[in-house]
Write an enzyme that holds these catalytic residues in place. Sequence first.
Site, short mmCIF file in Angstrom:
data_model
loop_
_atom_site.label_atom_id
_atom_site.label_comp_id
_atom_site.label_asym_id
_atom_site.label_seq_id
_atom_site.Cartn_x
_atom_site.Cartn_y
_atom_site.Cartn_z
N ARG A 145 0.82 -1.20 0.00
CA ARG A 145 0.00 0.00 0.00
C ARG A 145 0.86 1.25 0.00
O ARG A 145 0.60 2.21 -0.74
CB ARG A 145 -0.92 -0.02 1.22
CG ARG A 145 -1.69 1.28 1.42
CD ARG A 145 -1.10 2.12 2.55
NE ARG A 145 -1.66 3.46 2.51
CZ ARG A 145 -0.96 4.57 2.48
NH1 ARG A 145 0.35 4.52 2.47
NH2 ARG A 145 -1.54 5.75 2.45
N GLN A 180 10.97 -1.12 2.67
CA GLN A 180 10.10 -0.24 1.89
C GLN A 180 10.82 0.34 0.68
O GLN A 180 10.18 0.58 -0.36
CB GLN A 180 9.54 0.87 2.77
CG GLN A 180 8.59 1.83 2.06
CD GLN A 180 7.41 1.18 1.36
OE1 GLN A 180 6.93 1.70 0.35
NE2 GLN A 180 6.93 0.04 1.84
N THR A 215 13.24 6.40 5.73
CA THR A 215 14.06 6.18 6.92
C THR A 215 13.22 6.46 8.17
O THR A 215 12.19 7.14 8.09
CB THR A 215 15.28 7.12 6.94
OG1 THR A 215 14.85 8.45 7.31
CG2 THR A 215 15.98 7.17 5.58
N VAL A 252 8.58 9.36 2.82
CA VAL A 252 7.76 8.24 3.29
C VAL A 252 7.94 7.98 4.79
O VAL A 252 7.02 7.56 5.48
CB VAL A 252 8.11 6.96 2.51
CG1 VAL A 252 7.34 5.75 3.02
CG2 VAL A 252 7.87 7.15 1.03
N GLY A 253 9.13 8.26 5.33
CA GLY A 253 9.50 7.73 6.63
C GLY A 253 8.81 8.33 7.83
O GLY A 253 8.61 7.65 8.84
N ASP A 312 6.19 8.96 10.13
CA ASP A 312 4.84 8.46 10.33
C ASP A 312 4.41 8.49 11.78
O ASP A 312 3.44 7.83 12.16
CB ASP A 312 4.73 7.03 9.78
CG ASP A 312 5.72 6.08 10.42
OD1 ASP A 312 6.50 6.51 11.30
OD2 ASP A 312 5.73 4.89 10.04
N LYS A 340 9.18 12.40 14.14
CA LYS A 340 10.00 11.90 13.03
C LYS A 340 10.18 13.00 11.98
O LYS A 340 9.29 13.84 11.78
CB LYS A 340 9.40 10.65 12.40
CG LYS A 340 9.53 9.40 13.26
CD LYS A 340 9.15 8.17 12.48
CE LYS A 340 9.39 6.90 13.29
NZ LYS A 340 9.08 5.68 12.52
#
Length: 295
Positions: free
Chosen positions: A120, A148, A209, A231-232, A234, A238
């Site tokens: 996803r 990922q 990351t 992307v990292g 979350d 972060k």
Amino acid sequence: MTPSAPARIFSFEECLSIIAALPHEIVIKAMADGFVAFSKGDVSVAPIQTLGQPPLANFVGHPDAQACIKSAYVNGGAVFVSKVASGGGGQNSGLVLVFSQITFAPLAIFLDGGYLTELRTAAAGALAAKEFAPSSLSHIAVIGCGIQARWQLRLLKSVVACRKVVCYARRPEQAAGLVDELGREGWEMSAASSIAAACDGAGLIITVTPAREPLLQRAFVASGDVLITAVGADSPGKQELDPALVTSARLCVADSTAQCVERGELQHAVKSGGLDVAGIVEVGQWLFFFFFFAP
């Protein structure tokens, strides 16, 4: 009351078979449809629970490890779904639970080991590249070389022609593993000695990351059209991108504005006052607008 039939349990092997059989184009299209439904308000999404990361105590297995519990359903639909995606230190796990909105009974349990989450997330990255990446790419930079990163590239294959990738990881052996594995899947792979070197001239930069401080600096990114898929980040705290990089973007796109401001990459630029929440565009809003109004 008549007892419900037992939930169908899909083993890890069955889940992998299902994932392997899914054409990536169909997965990306489903992701696009989901984003549009979300931005139109046709989907109810519960607040995310994150375990193993601040402000909660770390898990004992690895300081970067976490478990995210996410639940949602289509309004007026037949089912509601909860998933647990957990991992850290190169290990991932998880499962997906499907319940009936009518009887409230469990219908299916997918013991997917977190792979549906990998698929996803990578589909969302591929959709971003399809919509926003420059038409011509000299190379793709990948910062972070875990699981990922592999899935991002696998899904990208169906939306971009470029096959040249320069990657970077803090641990050289991790970068070497990605170079070897994806090289055997048709990518022209190489590893860089620094983030700046990996990103030099890249038209698409993917950061995957668990960083809690900015890795990708404004000075590392070429002028002109560059897509950065972050992307990292979350969970709260972060961060992968220099806030100055975020605030300098011509277009800032989120899957969910609320989530990205609370726990995603945009939290830092918004808190610094450099990014106005009103200027953030959701992927679903973008897709809906261009589907109905673009010439």
